[in-house]
Design a protein around this motif. Structure first.
Motif, short mmCIF file in Angstrom:
data_model
loop_
_atom_site.label_atom_id
_atom_site.label_comp_id
_atom_site.label_asym_id
_atom_site.label_seq_id
_atom_site.Cartn_x
_atom_site.Cartn_y
_atom_site.Cartn_z
N TYR A 1 0.95 -1.21 -0.06
CA TYR A 1 -0.12 -0.07 -0.05
C TYR A 1 0.87 1.23 -0.01
CZ TYR A 1 -4.09 -2.90 1.02
OH TYR A 1 -4.94 -4.01 1.12
N GLU A 2 2.18 1.22 0.52
CA GLU A 2 3.04 2.24 0.68
C GLU A 2 3.76 2.36 -0.66
OE1 GLU A 2 7.15 3.07 2.56
OE2 GLU A 2 6.04 1.62 3.54
N VAL A 3 4.15 1.61 -1.35
CA VAL A 3 4.66 1.58 -2.67
C VAL A 3 3.82 1.57 -3.98
CG1 VAL A 3 6.92 0.81 -1.57
CG2 VAL A 3 5.41 -0.82 -2.83
N GLY A 4 2.67 0.99 -3.84
CA GLY A 4 1.78 0.74 -4.96
C GLY A 4 2.50 -0.19 -5.90
N TYR A 5 1.94 -0.11 -7.32
CA TYR A 5 2.41 -1.07 -8.38
C TYR A 5 3.15 -0.15 -9.34
CZ TYR A 5 -0.16 -4.76 -6.03
OH TYR A 5 -0.57 -5.56 -5.17
N HIS A 6 4.34 -0.71 -9.66
CA HIS A 6 5.18 0.24 -10.82
C HIS A 6 6.01 -0.88 -11.34
CE1 HIS A 6 4.06 3.90 -9.15
NE2 HIS A 6 4.15 3.24 -7.84
N CYS A 7 6.46 -0.45 -12.63
CA CYS A 7 7.50 -1.25 -13.26
C CYS A 7 9.06 -1.39 -12.79
CB CYS A 7 7.90 -0.75 -14.70
SG CYS A 7 8.58 0.93 -14.95
N ARG A 8 9.57 -2.39 -13.11
CA ARG A 8 11.07 -2.54 -12.30
C ARG A 8 11.96 -1.17 -12.49
NH1 ARG A 8 14.97 -5.52 -16.42
NH2 ARG A 8 14.71 -3.59 -17.23
N ASP A 9 12.04 -0.52 -13.76
CA ASP A 9 12.78 0.73 -13.57
C ASP A 9 12.55 1.74 -12.72
OD1 ASP A 9 13.78 -0.95 -15.61
OD2 ASP A 9 13.60 0.58 -17.31
N TYR A 10 11.14 2.02 -12.28
CA TYR A 10 10.80 2.85 -11.43
C TYR A 10 11.38 2.73 -10.06
CZ TYR A 10 7.21 5.33 -8.35
OH TYR A 10 6.63 6.43 -7.55
N ARG B 1 2.72 -5.03 -12.48
CA ARG B 1 2.67 -3.97 -13.20
C ARG B 1 3.15 -4.17 -14.80
NH1 ARG B 1 -0.21 -1.07 -15.12
NH2 ARG B 1 -1.04 1.03 -14.62
N GLY B 2 3.98 -5.19 -14.65
CA GLY B 2 4.52 -5.44 -16.10
C GLY B 2 5.62 -4.54 -16.68
N ALA B 3 6.08 -5.10 -17.78
CA ALA B 3 7.02 -3.90 -18.50
C ALA B 3 6.82 -2.43 -18.57
CB ALA B 3 7.15 -4.41 -19.96
N GLY B 4 7.75 -1.78 -18.47
CA GLY B 4 7.57 -0.49 -18.66
C GLY B 4 9.10 0.48 -18.25
N THR B 5 8.85 1.68 -18.55
CA THR B 5 10.27 2.42 -18.32
C THR B 5 10.03 3.57 -17.25
OG1 THR B 5 9.69 3.96 -20.08
CG2 THR B 5 11.15 2.01 -20.44
N TRP B 6 11.13 4.14 -16.57
CA TRP B 6 10.92 5.45 -15.79
C TRP B 6 12.04 6.16 -16.03
CZ3 TRP B 6 13.74 7.78 -12.05
CH2 TRP B 6 12.86 9.05 -11.53
N SER B 7 11.84 7.56 -15.92
CA SER B 7 13.10 8.54 -16.09
C SER B 7 12.48 9.69 -15.20
CB SER B 7 13.57 8.99 -17.35
OG SER B 7 12.61 9.64 -18.13
N ALA B 8 13.43 10.46 -14.62
CA ALA B 8 12.88 11.63 -14.04
C ALA B 8 12.53 12.85 -14.71
CB ALA B 8 14.01 12.42 -13.38
N ALA B 9 12.61 12.80 -16.34
CA ALA B 9 12.32 13.55 -17.17
C ALA B 9 10.87 13.27 -17.67
CB ALA B 9 13.16 13.81 -18.56
N ASP B 10 10.60 11.95 -17.89
CA ASP B 10 9.36 11.30 -18.61
C ASP B 10 8.51 10.81 -17.59
OD1 ASP B 10 10.33 12.50 -20.84
OD2 ASP B 10 11.43 10.65 -21.47
N GLY B 11 8.98 10.37 -16.36
CA GLY B 11 8.13 9.80 -15.60
C GLY B 11 8.09 8.27 -15.87
N GLU B 12 6.86 7.61 -15.45
CA GLU B 12 6.56 6.03 -15.78
C GLU B 12 5.79 6.00 -16.96
OE1 GLU B 12 5.87 2.22 -13.06
OE2 GLU B 12 4.69 4.14 -12.70
N ARG B 13 6.31 5.21 -18.09
CA ARG B 13 5.63 4.79 -18.96
C ARG B 13 5.44 3.05 -18.96
NH1 ARG B 13 7.91 8.50 -23.93
NH2 ARG B 13 7.44 10.55 -23.00
N LEU B 14 3.99 2.73 -19.16
CA LEU B 14 3.89 1.23 -18.83
C LEU B 14 3.47 0.73 -19.95
CD1 LEU B 14 2.20 1.81 -15.21
CD2 LEU B 14 4.38 0.61 -15.69
N ARG B 15 3.76 -0.58 -20.33
CA ARG B 15 3.35 -1.18 -21.67
C ARG B 15 1.84 -1.38 -21.67
NH1 ARG B 15 2.72 -5.77 -24.72
NH2 ARG B 15 2.91 -7.19 -22.92
N VAL B 16 1.45 -2.08 -20.74
CA VAL B 16 -0.20 -2.85 -20.33
C VAL B 16 -0.72 -1.81 -19.22
CG1 VAL B 16 -1.27 -4.77 -19.92
CG2 VAL B 16 0.88 -5.05 -21.39
N ASN B 17 -2.03 -1.86 -19.59
CA ASN B 17 -3.00 -1.24 -18.44
C ASN B 17 -3.42 -2.52 -17.52
OD1 ASN B 17 -2.88 1.57 -19.29
ND2 ASN B 17 -3.92 0.90 -21.06
#
Length: 401
Positions: free
Chosen positions: A307-316, A339-355
């Motif tokens: 509940y504290e961290v939530g669901y995010h991709c690995r790179d997050y 949460r499956g595959a995705g990317t995270w960067s400080a500039a673009d935030g989190e981008r997830l492949r699947v909803n």
């Protein structure tokens, strides 16, 4: 190693009972104590048939017989005798009480160099190996349970019943985070020795008891395709080959929407998330997986950190490790797996492949707070759903050809 059955068979009860009797007749068990490790209710398996056959084969020969339910870090089970088809004379059935430090015996460590090797340099540090002392206090450990595609280790079963089945938090965290770094979509259904499988085999090599396994492959129509007997590596590998031929469905092209009908044996998202793991490989970019489980009311009662961290991709997590390294790595792994595959960067935030959308009894505000979608399950027409509908989700792995 020996086996009865195979991918094109469904065994009769008599065939299973006879094979177990023949296999254990040759076991050097007379006058010795035996600890039988079995799964909890989140695994489909005819346990009463199997444990009953084991009891018939060993009762009167062994000095002591204990059945240990390998909970991992799942909630404790009640009605233990009923779970295994008992009660059985001169037999004790117990939960793995992972929440009690007194449960464990210390077997030593897996050195940092080995962890670096298995993780390709992404992890370091010695790993303490603790195991339920019931295994250590018996002469023989006998694993009895199913082998099927698994998101952390590739194929479940075998030595996985020790680690994480009845293991301490340290090796659970490291093994699950190692699997998360590789990613569920890449590792799930792999029949060979994955880095996570190698890690738990290393832990099992420290067990003083003689270890054997009755590794089974369940049939979707009920019953068993096969039973393999031998040491915990060879019997598992044999059963994994049968599971790969029976528990994987291949599609010719990706699908945009999946409705996973999560069975009631999964009582929380911690386990019900298998309805996502097993279909992620066939979902198109930008697609959606709906976990339909009106009976589920909680994410994970035993793991409130989710509940504290939530669901995010690995790179997050890996790109913000200073924020999250204090969280149990098993929790972080569960988060990335759902949460499956995705990317995270400080500039673009989190981008997830699947909803990922929950159609459960978990309120919409909770879903939003942990980065998951919400759908009122009452609004879903299962029969008329436009997309792939998966009954008994969490058992069959879906892959693209």
């Amino acid at each position: 190693m020996s086996r009865v059955g195979g991918p094109g068979r469904v065994l009769t009860d008599d065939e299973v009972i006879s094979f177990v009797a023949e296999s254990l007749a040759g076991l050097d068990a007379d006058g010795r104590s035996v600890c039988v490790l079995v799964p909890d209710a989140t695994r489909v398996c005819p346990l009463p048939l199997l444990v009953g056959a084991v009891h018939r084969a060993l009762h009167g020969r062994v000095s002591r017989l204990t059945v240990l339910v390998a909970l991992g870090t799942h909630p404790a089970m009640t009605a233990l005798d009923e779970h295994v088809g008992g009660p059985y004379p001169d037999t004790v059935v117990i939960n793995h009480e992972w929440w009690d430090p007194a449960t464990f015996a210390d077997l030593g460590t897996i050195p940092s160099g080995r962890i670096e090797e298995l993780s390709a340099g992404r992890m370091t540090g010695d790993v303490r190996v603790r195991l339920n002392r019931a295994v250590v206090d018996h002469d023989i450990a006998l694993v009895v349970g199913p082998v099927l595609p698994h998101e952390v280790v590739g194929m479940s079963g075998g030595n996985k019943y020790f680690f994480p089945g009845v293991a301490g938090q340290e090796i659970i965290d490291v093994s699950h985070w190692l699997g998360a770094l590789i990613t569920s979509a890449e590792i799930i259904g792999t029949t060979g020795t994955t880095p996570v499988r190698a890690l738990i085999d290393d832990g099992a090599a420290l067990i003083p008891a003689a270890c054997h396994a009755l590794s089974v492959v369940t049939a979707h129509e009920g019953g068993l395709h096969s039973v393999s007997f031998g040491d915990c590596v060879s019997s598992w590998a044999d059963a994994a080959s049968v599971s790969a031929a029976t528990h994987v469905t291949y599609l010719d092209q990706p699908v945009d929407r999946v409705l996973s009908l999560v069975p009631e044996m999964y009582g929380e998202i911690w386990t019900g998330a298998k309805g996502f793991y097993k279909v992620e490989p066939v979902v198109a970019d930008g697609g959606e997986v709906i976990l339909y489980a009106p009976h589920i009311r909680t994410l994970a009662d035993s793991h409130p950190q989710i509940y504290e961290v939530g669901y995010h991709c690995r790179d997050y997590f890996t790109e913000q490790w200073e924020r999250f390294s204090h969280i149990h790595w098993g929790v972080l792994a569960h988060s990335t797996h759902l949460r499956g595959a995705g990317t995270w960067s400080a500039a673009d935030g989190e981008r997830l492949r699947v909803n990922v959308t929950l159609a459960t009894s978990i309120p919409p505000d909770v879903c939003a707070a942990v980065n998951l979608g919400y759908r009122d399950p009452g609004t879903i027409d299962v029969a008329g759903f436009d997309g792939l509908v998966v009954p008994r989700a969490g058992e069959m792995l879906f892959r693209l050809r």
